[in-house]
Scaffold this motif. Sequence first.
Motif, PDB file in Angstrom:
ATOM      1  N   ALA A   1      84.076  63.963  81.420  1.00 27.61           N
ATOM      2  CA  ALA A   1      85.040  65.007  81.061  1.00 27.61           C
ATOM      3  C   ALA A   1      84.513  65.887  79.933  1.00 27.61           C
ATOM      4  O   ALA A   1      84.714  67.107  79.940  1.00 27.61           O
ATOM      5  CB  ALA A   1      86.374  64.377  80.666  1.00 27.61           C
ATOM      6  N   LEU A   2      83.830  65.285  78.969  1.00 29.07           N
ATOM      7  CA  LEU A   2      83.280  66.064  77.862  1.00 29.07           C
ATOM      8  C   LEU A   2      82.244  67.065  78.370  1.00 29.07           C
ATOM      9  O   LEU A   2      82.258  68.244  77.985  1.00 29.07           O
ATOM     10  CB  LEU A   2      82.655  65.128  76.835  1.00 29.07           C
ATOM     11  N   PHE A   3      81.338  66.605  79.243  1.00 33.65           N
ATOM     12  CA  PHE A   3      80.306  67.506  79.746  1.00 33.65           C
ATOM     13  C   PHE A   3      80.877  68.554  80.696  1.00 33.65           C
ATOM     14  O   PHE A   3      80.374  69.667  80.774  1.00 33.65           O
ATOM     15  CB  PHE A   3      79.194  66.710  80.428  1.00 33.65           C
ATOM     16  N   GLU A   4      81.934  68.202  81.406  1.00 29.78           N
ATOM     17  CA  GLU A   4      82.520  69.156  82.356  1.00 29.78           C
ATOM     18  C   GLU A   4      83.361  70.227  81.669  1.00 29.78           C
ATOM     19  O   GLU A   4      83.416  71.372  82.128  1.00 29.78           O
ATOM     20  CB  GLU A   4      83.366  68.399  83.381  1.00 29.78           C
ATOM     21  N   THR A   5      84.027  69.859  80.579  1.00 29.64           N
ATOM     22  CA  THR A   5      84.943  70.799  79.932  1.00 29.64           C
ATOM     23  C   THR A   5      84.441  71.320  78.601  1.00 29.64           C
ATOM     24  O   THR A   5      84.924  72.345  78.105  1.00 29.64           O
ATOM     25  CB  THR A   5      86.315  70.139  79.690  1.00 29.64           C
ATOM     26  N   GLY A   6      83.481  70.605  77.980  1.00 28.48           N
ATOM     27  CA  GLY A   6      83.015  70.996  76.654  1.00 28.48           C
ATOM     28  C   GLY A   6      83.990  70.651  75.557  1.00 28.48           C
ATOM     29  O   GLY A   6      83.809  71.070  74.404  1.00 28.48           O
TER      30      GLY A   6
END
Length: 226
Positions: free
Chosen positions: A56-61
């Motif tokens: 989720a962090l890499f997908e949404t920043g």
Amino acid sequence: MTRPSFTAQREQLRRGNFIRVVNYHSTPRAARDELATELAGFARDYAPVTLDDLDALFETGTWRKDKPGLIPVFYEGYRNSATVAAPLCDELGLTGWFPIATSFVDCDPEYQEAFARAHWISLVEEDTQGGRIAMDWDEVHDLSRRHVVFPHTAHHEGFDTVLSDADIEREVVDSKRALEAVTGQPAPAFVWLHGSSYGQSPRHDAAVKDAGYRYQFANTMIHRVN
């Protein structure tokens, strides 16, 4: 994900929107209390990071928890990672990340000390007093139900010593297949000996990407591969 500016990164750090990675190797029973105290402090001040959280962090920043994240990484596949470190993570509500040198686990216990000494796997006194040093495949399977397991190559090798196509197949691809056969899950990440970064060798980067890994762990960052 667009690469953030330095100003944006500094602001995220100020707000506590980051993930801290802490690396461990052998976690002997003799040092359990010390490890328990350290992990308890982390559990108080940081939020656990699951694979879904990292995705989720890499997908949404955006980091969406109210505390910074913590990834405790327990390297190599020591038996005490399964018998000491993992139970402490369970007690404290932490998600442990376990990079495993698959040939170390596959090695006959009679030869594990020799394997370790020949493949840059550090031993403490407790490791050399007889019995199994590496976890077994049942322990790997059990860990994968609660934590994140992924290859640390097959033989604990760095990319600078994995030179032929056969070497790459063995260390990057076969290690993934071996782990996935036991866990029944896609292996999401990969890490070389010495924590080498993605981007140092196009040939080795391509092998990691083509094998289907999503992440490469390195000493200074977690790289998103695909």
